[in-house]
Design a protein around this motif. Structure first.
Motif, PDB file in Angstrom:
ATOM      1  N   TYR A  66      -2.086  -2.318   4.143  1.00 42.47           N
ATOM      2  CA  TYR A  66      -1.491  -3.336   5.194  1.00 42.47           C
ATOM      3  C   TYR A  66      -1.292  -2.771   6.532  1.00 42.47           C
ATOM      4  O   TYR A  66      -1.225  -3.500   7.361  1.00 42.47           O
ATOM      5  CB  TYR A  66      -0.177  -3.548   4.605  1.00 42.47           C
ATOM      6  CG  TYR A  66      -0.208  -4.505   3.543  1.00 42.47           C
ATOM      7  CD1 TYR A  66      -0.468  -6.028   3.773  1.00 42.47           C
ATOM      8  CD2 TYR A  66       0.178  -4.383   2.254  1.00 42.47           C
ATOM      9  CE1 TYR A  66      -0.603  -6.736   2.701  1.00 42.47           C
ATOM     10  CE2 TYR A  66       0.184  -5.327   1.130  1.00 42.47           C
ATOM     11  CZ  TYR A  66      -0.411  -6.754   1.429  1.00 42.47           C
ATOM     12  OH  TYR A  66      -0.301  -7.324   0.473  1.00 42.47           O
TER      13      TYR A  66
ATOM     14  N   GLY B  82       8.284  -9.164   4.615  1.00 38.97           N
ATOM     15  CA  GLY B  82       6.902  -9.153   4.429  1.00 38.97           C
ATOM     16  C   GLY B  82       6.272 -10.645   5.231  1.00 38.97           C
ATOM     17  O   GLY B  82       5.631 -11.265   4.555  1.00 38.97           O
TER      18      GLY B  82
ATOM     19  N   GLY C 140       3.774 -11.368   6.806  1.00 35.85           N
ATOM     20  CA  GLY C 140       2.304 -11.562   7.038  1.00 35.85           C
ATOM     21  C   GLY C 140       2.005 -11.887   8.584  1.00 35.85           C
ATOM     22  O   GLY C 140       2.339 -11.051   9.487  1.00 35.85           O
TER      23      GLY C 140
ATOM     24  N   SER D 279       3.854  -2.862   8.615  1.00 41.16           N
ATOM     25  CA  SER D 279       2.441  -2.825   9.024  1.00 41.16           C
ATOM     26  C   SER D 279       2.428  -3.194  10.632  1.00 41.16           C
ATOM     27  O   SER D 279       2.601  -4.351  11.255  1.00 41.16           O
ATOM     28  CB  SER D 279       1.627  -3.972   8.156  1.00 41.16           C
ATOM     29  OG  SER D 279       0.319  -4.239   9.171  1.00 41.16           O
TER      30      SER D 279
ATOM     31  N   ALA E 246       3.765  -6.777  -4.201  1.00 39.42           N
ATOM     32  CA  ALA E 246       2.959  -5.753  -3.334  1.00 39.42           C
ATOM     33  C   ALA E 246       3.906  -4.469  -3.875  1.00 39.42           C
ATOM     34  O   ALA E 246       3.137  -3.580  -3.260  1.00 39.42           O
ATOM     35  CB  ALA E 246       2.644  -6.001  -2.067  1.00 39.42           C
TER      36      ALA E 246
END
Ligand code: SAH
Length: 356
Positions: free
Chosen positions: A36, A88, A90, A117, A156
């Motif tokens: 990621y 998370g 995205g 990330s 994940a």
């Protein structure tokens, strides 16, 4: 010396050669962190994407989540300041759609993203200017209720597997055979780590757990119990305990063996919602229910929303119908994906759930 460019498989090989097999938790945690950190994995295979998620399929997904959060916060008495928290996020698409829907009801929370990330943070910044980033929930302000969303986040997180051997339970680990990464059994007897009523199983049976997801839930539910709020966890998973490995790797929309390309494929496991709801309740949160994504989106009015969108953009009507079917169709995401809702004590009943 290994560098950031050294393939992770080589780093694991060197490590295993010098200190012995590594845990699945370490393998999955380090592989996904590398995976990621450097890339945006979302999107169609033609564009170099590895997988696609519900908010990337249609704006309706994020909008209905925003509607659910706005509704419950308004009915709870509008505790202020209120914090939208996403784990998370995205590309930030879900947050963008949900926050737009919430604004339509006059709800304008502060926005907090838990994301590690750097590549995805850049995309999130472009989608939702003004968001604040966190490494975990501990730095999200404690001065008001949270409205929390986690879509395809828990799947994940690194898992642990225990395998039934002839003489008891062993940890399933990653070792080397002819310089290839392979699954091996740990040397330590792990029987005490398996609940008594689950120990008696045929040899080879695998029990999968996700301590990292339990830890996340402990933190979220603790916050709901202390500061109130509501949370939606959406993921592909199961609602009653089961055995067997669900560990998988996906790259370019195709499955590959999970030890084949660490750091270069998305590693996931099905989410154990029974475990998550029991952790949540033990921390004092209210479990409103866990139902399939198809059932929940229908209860939230996705069909009426699709009709309205199609009327205002008739040339997109076919695409909107296809997207809705992907989200709610039983043979698509509608049945495998589950939606779990939690609230703080004293909050009103949640729309779309029939109760725990
Ligand atoms: N929720 C988004 C993206 C899902 S992909 C969507 O539905 O489209 C998983 C997301 O979780 C990514 O943003 C990834 O960077 C993040 N993530 C994975 N492991 C994480 C961890 N341990 N801590 C924080 N974020 C993590």
């Amino acid at each position: 010396m290994p560098t950031a460019q050294t393939p992770l498989a080589d780093i694991f090989r060197r490590l295993i050669r010098s200190t012995g097999p590594i845990s699945l938790t370490q393998y999955m945690g380090e592989s996904n962190a590398r995976y990621y950190a450097g890339k945006d994995p979302l999107g169609a295979a033609e564009g170099g994407g590895d997988f696609i998620t519900a908010p990337e399929i249609s704006q309706m997904f994020g909008e209905l989540i925003g509607l659910w959060l706005a509704d419950i916060w308004i009915r709870s008495g509008r505790g202020d300041p209120v914090h939208y928290v996403e784990l998370g996020p995205g590309r930030g698409t879900l947050a963008k759609d949900a926050l737009r829907a919430m604004r339509g009801y006059g709800v304008e929370p502060q926005v907090h993203f838990v994301e590690t990330s750097p590549a995805l943070k850049d995309l999130q910044r472009a989608a939702v200017p003004g968001a604040i980033w966190h490494d975990d929930l501990s730095t999200v302000p404690q001065d008001g209720p949270i409205l929390l969303v986690a879509n395809e986040f828990c799947d994940a997180l690194p898992i642990r597997q225990l395998v039934r051997a002839a003489d008891g339970w062993r940890e399933r680990m990653v070792g080397l055979k002819d310089d290839e990464l392979v699954f091996v059994s740990g040397s330590q007897d792990m029987t005490a780590a398996v609940p008594k009523d689950r120990r008696d199983q045929p040899e080879g049976t695998i029990i999968e757990t996700c301590p990292a997801a339990a830890a996340v839930m402990d933190e979220v539910a603790g916050r709901l119990a202390d500061r109130s709020g509501a949370a939606l966890f959406i993921d592909y998973g199961y609602a009653t305990a089961r055995t067997g490995s669900t560990f998988q790797a996906v790259r370019g929309h195709a499955k590959l063996p999970p030890l084949a390309a660490p750091g270069e494929a998305d590693l996931t496991a099905l989410v154990d919602f029974a475990m998550l709801s029991s952790v949540a309740q033990s921390c004092g949160a209210h479990h409103c229910g866990t139902i399939t994504q198809g059932k929940w989106l229908r209860a939230m009015g996705i069909e009426a929303r699709a009709d309205a969108l199609s009327k205002s953009a008739p040339h997109h009507a076919d695409a909107i119908a296809v997207a809705m079917d992907r989200l709610i169709g039983d043979d698509q995401m509608g049945d495998l994906f589950k939606v779990m809702a939690l609230t703080g004590p004293g909050w009103p009943e949640a729309v779309g759930f029939d109760g725990p």
